[in-house]
Design an enzyme around this catalytic site. Sequence first.
Site, PDB file in Angstrom:
ATOM      1  N   HIS A   1      15.289   0.717  18.902  1.00 32.61           N
ATOM      2  CA  HIS A   1      16.232  -0.017  19.602  1.00 32.61           C
ATOM      3  C   HIS A   1      15.940  -1.598  19.555  1.00 32.61           C
ATOM      4  O   HIS A   1      14.941  -1.651  19.460  1.00 32.61           O
ATOM      5  CB  HIS A   1      15.696   0.514  20.908  1.00 32.61           C
ATOM      6  CG  HIS A   1      17.295   1.933  20.966  1.00 32.61           C
ATOM      7  ND1 HIS A   1      16.653   2.339  20.782  1.00 32.61           N
ATOM      8  CD2 HIS A   1      18.794   1.238  21.669  1.00 32.61           C
ATOM      9  CE1 HIS A   1      18.365   2.876  21.273  1.00 32.61           C
ATOM     10  NE2 HIS A   1      18.990   2.370  21.795  1.00 32.61           N
TER      11      HIS A   1
ATOM     12  N   GLU B   1      24.647   6.791  16.828  1.00 36.00           N
ATOM     13  CA  GLU B   1      22.865   6.543  17.177  1.00 36.00           C
ATOM     14  C   GLU B   1      22.039   7.836  17.165  1.00 36.00           C
ATOM     15  O   GLU B   1      22.353   8.327  18.166  1.00 36.00           O
ATOM     16  CB  GLU B   1      22.639   5.790  18.623  1.00 36.00           C
ATOM     17  CG  GLU B   1      23.195   4.970  18.825  1.00 36.00           C
ATOM     18  CD  GLU B   1      23.040   4.434  20.721  1.00 36.00           C
ATOM     19  OE1 GLU B   1      21.648   3.973  19.980  1.00 36.00           O
ATOM     20  OE2 GLU B   1      23.837   3.384  20.825  1.00 36.00           O
TER      21      GLU B   1
ATOM     22  N   SER C   1      12.658   3.446  22.207  1.00 34.32           N
ATOM     23  CA  SER C   1      12.661   1.963  22.448  1.00 34.32           C
ATOM     24  C   SER C   1      11.684   1.820  21.509  1.00 34.32           C
ATOM     25  O   SER C   1      10.644   2.212  21.440  1.00 34.32           O
ATOM     26  CB  SER C   1      12.225   2.565  23.996  1.00 34.32           C
ATOM     27  OG  SER C   1      11.809   1.988  24.922  1.00 34.32           O
TER      28      SER C   1
ATOM     29  N   HIS D   1      21.490  -3.555  15.994  1.00 36.28           N
ATOM     30  CA  HIS D   1      21.947  -2.426  17.645  1.00 36.28           C
ATOM     31  C   HIS D   1      20.998  -3.716  18.264  1.00 36.28           C
ATOM     32  O   HIS D   1      20.201  -3.235  19.367  1.00 36.28           O
ATOM     33  CB  HIS D   1      20.962  -1.361  17.089  1.00 36.28           C
ATOM     34  CG  HIS D   1      20.907  -0.464  18.858  1.00 36.28           C
ATOM     35  ND1 HIS D   1      22.893  -0.527  19.045  1.00 36.28           N
ATOM     36  CD2 HIS D   1      20.363   0.189  19.403  1.00 36.28           C
ATOM     37  CE1 HIS D   1      22.899   0.886  19.946  1.00 36.28           C
ATOM     38  NE2 HIS D   1      21.911   0.815  19.509  1.00 36.28           N
TER      39      HIS D   1
END
Length: 741
Positions: A227, A503, A319, A118
Amino acid sequence: MKTVLACSFLVFISILGLIRGESTEYFIGSGIHDITGPAADVNMMGYANPSQTAKGIHFRQRSRAFIIHDKQNKSRIVFVSIDACMVDQIVKLEVVKKLKARFGKLYTEENVCISGIHTHSGPGGFLQYVLFDITSLGFINQTLFAYVDGIVESIAKAHADIKPGNIFVNQGQLLNSNINRSPSAYLFNPPKERAKYKYDVDKEMVLLKMADAKGHGIGMVNWFAVHGTSMNNTNELVSGDNKGYASYLFEKEMNGKSTLPGKVSFVRLKIIQYNELYRRAPINQFLDVLTALPTNQYYLQLQGSFVAAFAQSNEGDVSPNTRGPFCIDSGKPCNKNHSTCNGDDTKCIGRGPGANMFESTEIIGRNQFSKAKELYDGAKKKVTGPVDFRHMYVDMTNVAVTLKNGTKVHTCKPAMGFSFAAGTTDGPGMFGFQQGYTTGNEFWNLIVKFLEKPSKEQIACQHPKPILLDTGEIKFPYRWQPFIVDLQVLRIGNFVIVAVPGEFTTMSGRRVRDAVHKVSRSVVDAHFGNDTTVVIAGLSNTYADYIATYEEYHAQRYEGASTIYGPHTLQAYISKFVELSQALVKGKAVKPGPTPPNLLKKQLSFVPGVVFDSAPIGKKFGQVKQDVKSKYKVNETVEVIFYSADPRNNLMTEGTFLTVETQDKHGKWHVRLTDGDWDTRFYWHKPFILDPSSTAKITWTISPDTPAGTYRIQHFGHSKGLLGDKQPFHGTSSSFKVTTN
Ligand SMILES: *[C@@H]1O[C@H](CO)[C@@H](O)[C@H](O)[C@H]1NC(C)=O
Ligand SMILES: *[C@@H]1O[C@H](CO)[C@@H](O)[C@H](O)[C@H]1NC(C)=O
Ligand SMILES: *[C@@H]1O[C@H](CO)[C@@H](O)[C@H](O)[C@H]1NC(C)=O
Ligand SMILES: *[C@@H]1O[C@H](CO)[C@@H](O)[C@H](O)[C@H]1NC(C)=O
Ligand SMILES: *[C@@H]1O[C@H](CO)[C@@H](O)[C@H](O)[C@H]1NC(C)=O
Ligand SMILES: *[C@@H]1O[C@H](CO)[C@@H](O)[C@H](O)[C@H]1NC(C)=O
Ligand SMILES: *[C@@H]1O[C@H](CO)[C@@H](O)[C@H](O)[C@H]1NC(C)=O
């Protein structure tokens, strides 16, 4: 007496064998190969930011493959982690096609799992469904095959490397490296369920250590959800982001820190000519080969045999920008429910832990590396039991689901909600959808006329999602999003890998793991009970966007808006994964399901290729435009600019566009770094789009462990002539001194 002695001696020997770890449970192979795509004029996959196109390389993308089969050689699985944003259906289909041509029935869609890490800094255009190729101006064949061919080579290397070995599992918490970027949606999940967890993201890293019969490390793979968005949507250098960097650090640690000869006895060597003819040299021939070739005709890339994969997991709402989202104008935290600053979503941006994106990547990458090293060193629990797998294709557009209260519901044809266009705090909405015809994007201009108003059924089915793009009901020029997805469960003894096609958010991933775990716990099997570890391998095999929970779906933030098959998407996946794991534990077969389409022949592309290259009058490709200084200290950055050509002319696969070289006392040059290294950067620059002349700026930030000495930088490339012929060129900087104080 003699026999007793002999017997005890034998017992002693075999105990010694056990202590040395010579009894092995599996056969294991590992392989790594370059998959770096076109590093120029191709849109990066991930942020959907049309202006974020590749203009060089920070460090190369790799494919890392592991093959595991049982002692009886009855069953084998392949797990591949690639430094790309995701794996698309066409990637898997083409890889399997090539594997079948090469290995017969050994590697198929059923036992090969390919998962993307990713990174949002890899070239795009490699996905076969329309929506994912809009910002890249359509399909990019060169990206697809850089990935496909590299994956196949990594598997072939792993295949050639299979030997007896053992696998150990370990897990632990990694803090300070991930946060939830949609915490307000997470809060929609039932309080009772949330109370079971301390955090709103998974902090667990789960790791497999692979060792040969003598206990020497062969490889490592771990799963941790975060991520690949430490590099932000302004980055134009190809990069594996935080996970790619973590792999780089781990492999360097295991394979020898230096690429200088002298350490070579520890590594497997590859000698590669820059014109892509390469051959392997046995270690003892290394020095012969060095002298056999003229210096300007080759470079060396030393790669050890240890392969370290940092695989992706349920990162949907996770994140790496751990300081949280702030307004770039006022510096204040954003509105939490909407991630906006006075209503403007483009101003609310997540901040990494570092002072800039490179530093953030370094910190999040190093955190993962350090935790993995600690878990690897402490991994003692042996994985035992059979190797097995189940796979099926599922048409996700009409899966019947029975809810807990008995209500029967079903999934929908794909659609994207409005918040999708708004983007996330890792990279705000830049899709430019609302701008319609005025975007200047030819691909978009062609297809926008065919956008349809969603049907009544579709609106009802997707409720409460406000539909922005009714992707499931448009067929022009080909499908916009997948209907059929790959679902797969792999088993190595009591370790289970659930390969998911997209995801999954934190809570979605937890629900899938729990459901699969429950199935395995119900089974009386010496190797498959309540001691089973279940991991989610994210972004595997097919890309079908996000999967939020039913409750998160009702928040309709980015993740919910991008949950394409409607509110019951997750429940449908769970029912299918339960079906697969039940078949797995009971040793039963599953129906293969409908065959997905291969849309390769239908793809449209609006990215112009390289027309031709030229150097300014009186200059040659590879000639230095701006030279190095004569002296540098460590921590300083060396910079040199060469007249160059489009890097798409030759991707230099398993090679490099640059070398940093050091001179020994006999005057001979040795490669120290390549464009696969963190400390070097290759910036490609073209003054304007139709200009055939271009330059390559190469920088090297001299790390503190660099020995004092004489150095130089070389640049390699290929130029394209007016008739389409491609010629290799290279250039060399002046030599310069590096001092350590
Ligand atoms: C395992 O079986 C495959 C065929 O299924 C064969 O190609 C391979 O050589 C076997 N390997 C070992 C180590 O027995
Ligand atoms: C795509 O790339 C592959 C591999 O380089 C090549 O064989 C094929 O012909 C290309 N297809 C198109 C349409 O350019
Ligand atoms: C955010 O949403 C929650 C739950 O819907 C609500 O209670 C809260 O008031 C909202 N906060 C803001 C700042 O809008
Ligand atoms: C991206 O990071 C750089 C620092 O590396 C910063 O200057 C820039 O503002 C950031 N841009 C966005 C859109 O986050
Ligand atoms: C069953 O649950 C769903 C989802 O929670 C809800 O929408 C539906 O109204 C419920 N049906 C009944 C009959 O309670
Ligand atoms: C596993 O299951 C067995 C039998 O049901 C039980 O005795 C044991 O405590 C369980 N172990 C764990 C860690 O839950
Ligand atoms: C180089 O930078 C490192 C870390 O930033 C620092 O510890 C070191 O002292 C510096 N070395 C020199 C010679 O400046």
